[in-house]
Design a protein around this motif. Structure first.
Motif, PDB file in Angstrom:
ATOM      1  N   UNK A   1       0.834  -1.207   0.000  1.00  0.00           N
ATOM      2  CA  UNK A   1       0.000   0.000   0.000  1.00  0.00           C
ATOM      3  C   UNK A   1       0.868   1.256   0.000  1.00  0.00           C
ATOM      4  N   UNK A   2       1.908   1.247   0.818  1.00  0.00           N
ATOM      5  CA  UNK A   2       2.793   2.416   0.867  1.00  0.00           C
ATOM      6  C   UNK A   2       3.530   2.601  -0.453  1.00  0.00           C
ATOM      7  N   UNK A   3       3.960   1.501  -1.070  1.00  0.00           N
ATOM      8  CA  UNK A   3       4.652   1.600  -2.359  1.00  0.00           C
ATOM      9  C   UNK A   3       3.715   2.158  -3.423  1.00  0.00           C
ATOM     10  N   UNK A   4       2.461   1.777  -3.399  1.00  0.00           N
ATOM     11  CA  UNK A   4       1.494   2.336  -4.356  1.00  0.00           C
ATOM     12  C   UNK A   4       1.369   3.849  -4.163  1.00  0.00           C
ATOM     13  N   UNK A   5       1.339   4.296  -2.912  1.00  0.00           N
ATOM     14  CA  UNK A   5       1.286   5.732  -2.634  1.00  0.00           C
ATOM     15  C   UNK A   5       2.563   6.429  -3.100  1.00  0.00           C
ATOM     16  N   UNK A   6       3.705   5.808  -2.840  1.00  0.00           N
ATOM     17  CA  UNK A   6       4.982   6.384  -3.264  1.00  0.00           C
ATOM     18  C   UNK A   6       5.041   6.503  -4.784  1.00  0.00           C
ATOM     19  N   UNK A   7       4.521   5.511  -5.473  1.00  0.00           N
ATOM     20  CA  UNK A   7       4.500   5.539  -6.934  1.00  0.00           C
ATOM     21  C   UNK A   7       3.702   6.736  -7.437  1.00  0.00           C
ATOM     22  N   UNK A   8       2.582   7.007  -6.806  1.00  0.00           N
ATOM     23  CA  UNK A   8       1.738   8.134  -7.213  1.00  0.00           C
ATOM     24  C   UNK A   8       2.425   9.474  -6.966  1.00  0.00           C
ATOM     25  N   UNK A   9       3.310   9.530  -5.988  1.00  0.00           N
ATOM     26  CA  UNK A   9       4.004  10.775  -5.643  1.00  0.00           C
ATOM     27  C   UNK A   9       5.317  10.950  -6.404  1.00  0.00           C
ATOM     28  N   UNK A  10       5.806   9.890  -7.014  1.00  0.00           N
ATOM     29  CA  UNK A  10       7.137   9.885  -7.632  1.00  0.00           C
ATOM     30  C   UNK A  10       7.158  10.643  -8.956  1.00  0.00           C
ATOM     31  N   UNK A  11       8.356  11.018  -9.393  1.00  0.00           N
ATOM     32  CA  UNK A  11       8.480  11.617 -10.730  1.00  0.00           C
ATOM     33  C   UNK A  11       7.972  10.615 -11.783  1.00  0.00           C
ATOM     34  N   UNK A  12       7.401  11.102 -12.862  1.00  0.00           N
ATOM     35  CA  UNK A  12       6.823  10.206 -13.865  1.00  0.00           C
ATOM     36  C   UNK A  12       7.772   9.115 -14.372  1.00  0.00           C
ATOM     37  N   UNK A  13       9.057   9.411 -14.544  1.00  0.00           N
ATOM     38  CA  UNK A  13       9.971   8.406 -15.094  1.00  0.00           C
ATOM     39  C   UNK A  13      10.235   7.262 -14.123  1.00  0.00           C
ATOM     40  N   UNK A  14       9.928   7.450 -12.844  1.00  0.00           N
ATOM     41  CA  UNK A  14      10.158   6.408 -11.844  1.00  0.00           C
ATOM     42  C   UNK A  14       8.874   5.760 -11.347  1.00  0.00           C
ATOM     43  N   UNK A  15       7.754   6.348 -11.641  1.00  0.00           N
ATOM     44  CA  UNK A  15       6.495   5.909 -11.066  1.00  0.00           C
ATOM     45  C   UNK A  15       6.190   4.431 -11.325  1.00  0.00           C
ATOM     46  N   UNK A  16       6.247   4.001 -12.567  1.00  0.00           N
ATOM     47  CA  UNK A  16       5.933   2.608 -12.879  1.00  0.00           C
ATOM     48  C   UNK A  16       6.978   1.651 -12.323  1.00  0.00           C
ATOM     49  N   UNK A  17       8.231   2.059 -12.326  1.00  0.00           N
ATOM     50  CA  UNK A  17       9.282   1.211 -11.766  1.00  0.00           C
ATOM     51  C   UNK A  17       9.018   0.964 -10.284  1.00  0.00           C
ATOM     52  N   UNK A  18       8.643   2.004  -9.591  1.00  0.00           N
ATOM     53  CA  UNK A  18       8.328   1.871  -8.161  1.00  0.00           C
ATOM     54  C   UNK A  18       7.129   0.945  -7.978  1.00  0.00           C
ATOM     55  N   UNK A  19       6.098   1.151  -8.773  1.00  0.00           N
ATOM     56  CA  UNK A  19       4.911   0.311  -8.642  1.00  0.00           C
ATOM     57  C   UNK A  19       5.229  -1.156  -8.915  1.00  0.00           C
ATOM     58  N   UNK A  20       6.130  -1.416  -9.874  1.00  0.00           N
ATOM     59  CA  UNK A  20       6.510  -2.797 -10.176  1.00  0.00           C
ATOM     60  C   UNK A  20       7.238  -3.475  -9.019  1.00  0.00           C
ATOM     61  N   UNK A  21       7.773  -2.703  -8.089  1.00  0.00           N
ATOM     62  CA  UNK A  21       8.433  -3.304  -6.922  1.00  0.00           C
ATOM     63  C   UNK A  21       7.452  -4.160  -6.133  1.00  0.00           C
ATOM     64  N   UNK A  22       6.182  -3.845  -6.250  1.00  0.00           N
ATOM     65  CA  UNK A  22       5.167  -4.624  -5.542  1.00  0.00           C
ATOM     66  C   UNK A  22       5.103  -6.067  -6.023  1.00  0.00           C
ATOM     67  N   UNK A  23       5.567  -6.333  -7.237  1.00  0.00           N
ATOM     68  CA  UNK A  23       5.494  -7.703  -7.755  1.00  0.00           C
ATOM     69  C   UNK A  23       6.331  -8.659  -6.906  1.00  0.00           C
TER      70      UNK A  23
END
Length: 134
Positions: A99-121
């Motif tokens: 849940x926190x990683x999903x929030x961090x992804x939404x707050x991150x710079x666009x070039x990192x957002x999806x990479x951060x979200x993929x960490x959830x995998x």
């Protein structure tokens, strides 16, 4: 020239330029831009010009994340993966981290957002392993 021929040359050049200095890469980008402009199909030509600008990334790989959100998400994943406790405790910890990683992804710079979200995998796989008992 067709796009497939251009792209094959681009990829060969990316392999050949491993370890090249910035000036060499910049000169190759200029040369490839001229070549990309010779791609016959307009849509493919635009794609070729975009691919030329990606040459540094093709050579060196993607830049590592540098935002505070990326660093925090990386820390969360490491903590959950190396965590101890009962499977139920570890699953709960993983769910909170997801849940926190999903929030961090939404707050991150666009070039990192999806990479951060993929960490959830990695956390999803861990939860699946813990739930199956293996």
């Amino acid at each position: 020239m067709d796009f497939e021929t251009f792209d094959a040359r681009l990829l060969e050049l990316a392999d050949a330029l491993q370890g090249a200095d910035e000036a060499t890469v910049a000169a190759e980008i200029d040369r490839l831009t001229v070549l990309a402009q010779q791609v016959e199909d307009e849509r493919s030509r635009r794609l070729a010009l975009i691919r030329v600008q990606k040459l540094p990334e093709l050579i060196n790989g993607p830049r590592p994340g540098s935002s505070p959100q990326f660093r925090r998400a990386s820390t969360l994943v490491a903590q959950v993966i190396s965590g101890t406790g009962t499977p139920a405790e570890r699953i709960a910890h993983a769910e909170r981290a997801k849940a926190e990683i999903a929030e961090l992804s939404a707050q991150a710079p666009p070039r990192e957002s999806l990479t951060i979200l993929r960490m959830n995998s990695a956390l999803v796989r861990l939860v699946d392993r813990l739930q199956s008992g293996s």
